[in-house]
Design a protein around this motif. Sequence first.
Motif, PDB file in Angstrom:
ATOM      1  N   ILE A  16       0.817  -1.225   0.000  1.00 40.62           N
ATOM      2  CA  ILE A  16       0.000   0.000   0.000  1.00 40.62           C
ATOM      3  C   ILE A  16       0.847   1.270   0.000  1.00 40.62           C
ATOM      4  O   ILE A  16       0.304   2.368   0.031  1.00 40.62           O
ATOM      5  CB  ILE A  16      -1.018   0.021   1.163  1.00 40.62           C
ATOM      6  N   GLY A  17       2.163   1.114  -0.046  1.00 38.98           N
ATOM      7  CA  GLY A  17       3.029   2.268  -0.275  1.00 38.98           C
ATOM      8  C   GLY A  17       3.319   3.124   0.935  1.00 38.98           C
ATOM      9  O   GLY A  17       3.600   4.318   0.796  1.00 38.98           O
ATOM     10  N   ILE A  18       3.269   2.563   2.116  1.00 40.85           N
ATOM     11  CA  ILE A  18       3.502   3.372   3.324  1.00 40.85           C
ATOM     12  C   ILE A  18       4.886   4.016   3.325  1.00 40.85           C
ATOM     13  O   ILE A  18       5.024   5.199   3.647  1.00 40.85           O
ATOM     14  CB  ILE A  18       3.303   2.523   4.597  1.00 40.85           C
ATOM     15  N   GLU A  19       5.878   3.261   2.930  1.00 42.08           N
ATOM     16  CA  GLU A  19       7.255   3.772   2.962  1.00 42.08           C
ATOM     17  C   GLU A  19       7.420   5.044   2.143  1.00 42.08           C
ATOM     18  O   GLU A  19       8.178   5.927   2.506  1.00 42.08           O
ATOM     19  CB  GLU A  19       8.227   2.711   2.443  1.00 42.08           C
ATOM     20  N   ASN A  20       6.708   5.121   1.035  1.00 35.31           N
ATOM     21  CA  ASN A  20       6.870   6.253   0.117  1.00 35.31           C
ATOM     22  C   ASN A  20       5.777   7.301   0.267  1.00 35.31           C
ATOM     23  O   ASN A  20       5.666   8.199  -0.559  1.00 35.31           O
ATOM     24  CB  ASN A  20       6.888   5.737  -1.332  1.00 35.31           C
ATOM     25  N   SER A  21       4.974   7.175   1.302  1.00 38.57           N
ATOM     26  CA  SER A  21       3.842   8.097   1.410  1.00 38.57           C
ATOM     27  C   SER A  21       4.296   9.495   1.811  1.00 38.57           C
ATOM     28  O   SER A  21       5.205   9.663   2.617  1.00 38.57           O
ATOM     29  CB  SER A  21       2.815   7.565   2.409  1.00 38.57           C
ATOM     30  N   ILE A  22       3.665  10.468   1.191  1.00 39.65           N
ATOM     31  CA  ILE A  22       3.959  11.869   1.495  1.00 39.65           C
ATOM     32  C   ILE A  22       2.755  12.560   2.130  1.00 39.65           C
ATOM     33  O   ILE A  22       2.868  13.661   2.634  1.00 39.65           O
ATOM     34  CB  ILE A  22       4.375  12.653   0.230  1.00 39.65           C
ATOM     35  N   ARG A  23       1.611  11.911   2.050  1.00 41.42           N
ATOM     36  CA  ARG A  23       0.386  12.551   2.528  1.00 41.42           C
ATOM     37  C   ARG A  23      -0.609  11.453   2.875  1.00 41.42           C
ATOM     38  O   ARG A  23      -0.605  10.377   2.276  1.00 41.42           O
ATOM     39  CB  ARG A  23      -0.159  13.444   1.418  1.00 41.42           C
ATOM     40  N   HIS A  24      -1.459  11.728   3.870  1.00 40.64           N
ATOM     41  CA  HIS A  24      -2.489  10.763   4.230  1.00 40.64           C
ATOM     42  C   HIS A  24      -3.805  11.526   4.401  1.00 40.64           C
ATOM     43  O   HIS A  24      -3.878  12.488   5.170  1.00 40.64           O
ATOM     44  CB  HIS A  24      -2.117  10.034   5.525  1.00 40.64           C
ATOM     45  N   VAL A  25      -4.807  11.088   3.676  1.00 42.37           N
ATOM     46  CA  VAL A  25      -6.129  11.717   3.708  1.00 42.37           C
ATOM     47  C   VAL A  25      -7.089  10.791   4.434  1.00 42.37           C
ATOM     48  O   VAL A  25      -7.237   9.630   4.057  1.00 42.37           O
ATOM     49  CB  VAL A  25      -6.667  11.943   2.279  1.00 42.37           C
ATOM     50  N   PHE A  26      -7.716  11.301   5.464  1.00 40.87           N
ATOM     51  CA  PHE A  26      -8.779  10.573   6.158  1.00 40.87           C
ATOM     52  C   PHE A  26     -10.091  11.227   5.740  1.00 40.87           C
ATOM     53  O   PHE A  26     -10.297  12.421   5.996  1.00 40.87           O
ATOM     54  CB  PHE A  26      -8.599  10.654   7.675  1.00 40.87           C
ATOM     55  N   LEU A  27     -10.953  10.461   5.104  1.00 41.32           N
ATOM     56  CA  LEU A  27     -12.211  11.020   4.605  1.00 41.32           C
ATOM     57  C   LEU A  27     -13.380  10.411   5.357  1.00 41.32           C
ATOM     58  O   LEU A  27     -13.533   9.189   5.401  1.00 41.32           O
ATOM     59  CB  LEU A  27     -12.367  10.733   3.111  1.00 41.32           C
ATOM     60  N   CYS A  28     -14.216  11.274   5.911  1.00 38.71           N
ATOM     61  CA  CYS A  28     -15.464  10.801   6.492  1.00 38.71           C
ATOM     62  C   CYS A  28     -16.543  10.899   5.427  1.00 38.71           C
ATOM     63  O   CYS A  28     -16.828  11.986   4.914  1.00 38.71           O
ATOM     64  CB  CYS A  28     -15.868  11.616   7.720  1.00 38.71           C
ATOM     65  N   CYS A  59       6.185   8.711  -5.060  1.00 35.92           N
ATOM     66  CA  CYS A  59       5.606   9.031  -3.757  1.00 35.92           C
ATOM     67  C   CYS A  59       4.122   8.684  -3.784  1.00 35.92           C
ATOM     68  O   CYS A  59       3.476   8.782  -4.819  1.00 35.92           O
ATOM     69  CB  CYS A  59       5.779  10.504  -3.434  1.00 35.92           C
ATOM     70  N   THR A  60       3.594   8.326  -2.632  1.00 32.68           N
ATOM     71  CA  THR A  60       2.203   7.900  -2.602  1.00 32.68           C
ATOM     72  C   THR A  60       1.359   8.811  -1.716  1.00 32.68           C
ATOM     73  O   THR A  60       1.858   9.459  -0.800  1.00 32.68           O
ATOM     74  CB  THR A  60       2.069   6.459  -2.074  1.00 32.68           C
ATOM     75  N   VAL A  61       0.083   8.834  -2.028  1.00 31.48           N
ATOM     76  CA  VAL A  61      -0.905   9.507  -1.192  1.00 31.48           C
ATOM     77  C   VAL A  61      -1.780   8.411  -0.588  1.00 31.48           C
ATOM     78  O   VAL A  61      -2.455   7.679  -1.308  1.00 31.48           O
ATOM     79  CB  VAL A  61      -1.763  10.496  -2.007  1.00 31.48           C
ATOM     80  N   MET A  62      -1.728   8.290   0.727  1.00 37.40           N
ATOM     81  CA  MET A  62      -2.533   7.293   1.415  1.00 37.40           C
ATOM     82  C   MET A  62      -3.940   7.853   1.606  1.00 37.40           C
ATOM     83  O   MET A  62      -4.129   9.053   1.744  1.00 37.40           O
ATOM     84  CB  MET A  62      -1.945   6.980   2.797  1.00 37.40           C
ATOM     85  N   ARG A  63      -4.926   6.958   1.627  1.00 38.52           N
ATOM     86  CA  ARG A  63      -6.288   7.403   1.937  1.00 38.52           C
ATOM     87  C   ARG A  63      -6.966   6.348   2.793  1.00 38.52           C
ATOM     88  O   ARG A  63      -6.766   5.146   2.632  1.00 38.52           O
ATOM     89  CB  ARG A  63      -7.080   7.754   0.701  1.00 38.52           C
ATOM     90  N   THR A  64      -7.748   6.859   3.741  1.00 36.74           N
ATOM     91  CA  THR A  64      -8.468   5.987   4.661  1.00 36.74           C
ATOM     92  C   THR A  64      -9.873   6.539   4.841  1.00 36.74           C
ATOM     93  O   THR A  64     -10.059   7.730   5.115  1.00 36.74           O
ATOM     94  CB  THR A  64      -7.756   5.935   6.033  1.00 36.74           C
ATOM     95  N   LYS A  65     -10.846   5.665   4.664  1.00 35.43           N
ATOM     96  CA  LYS A  65     -12.241   6.056   4.887  1.00 35.43           C
ATOM     97  C   LYS A  65     -12.568   5.849   6.359  1.00 35.43           C
ATOM     98  O   LYS A  65     -12.272   4.790   6.924  1.00 35.43           O
ATOM     99  CB  LYS A  65     -13.158   5.187   4.025  1.00 35.43           C
TER     100      LYS A  65
END
Length: 119
Positions: A16-28, A59-65
């Motif tokens: 899921i690219g955690i090592e290369n993540s530059i941003r994490h979006v939590f969306l409700c 680089c990755t952008v993480m997203r979590t619902k």
Amino acid sequence: MNEKDNEELQKRSEKIGIENSIRHVFLCAGPKCVDSNQGDKIWNHLKKITSEYNAANPCTVMRTKVNCLRICRQGPLAVVYPEGLWIKDVDENICNQIVENSLLNRQMISENVFIEKKL
Ligand code: FES
């Protein structure tokens, strides 16, 4: 935790690219802050564009619902790290801006950022 468990965690983290993540979006995506159908529509868009971005960039952008960010109005709501931006009324255009690294240029979504709070 044994070595096999650690290896499995490592594999999943890499996938899921955690090592290369530059941003994490939590969306409700609701249900209290927005109708769940509308929230899911935005979530699906965010998933699609982050997948495309992550496949094409180092680089990755993480997203979590998430089910609730405890604001419960003017959703969909997002909180984005590391900037610590809380964003209301998230739409497809705002998702695009987040993924296109435009949070560095906050003018583009300033009307929707209602809190900036880095941890
Ligand atoms: S339901 Fe979205 S913030 Fe509570």
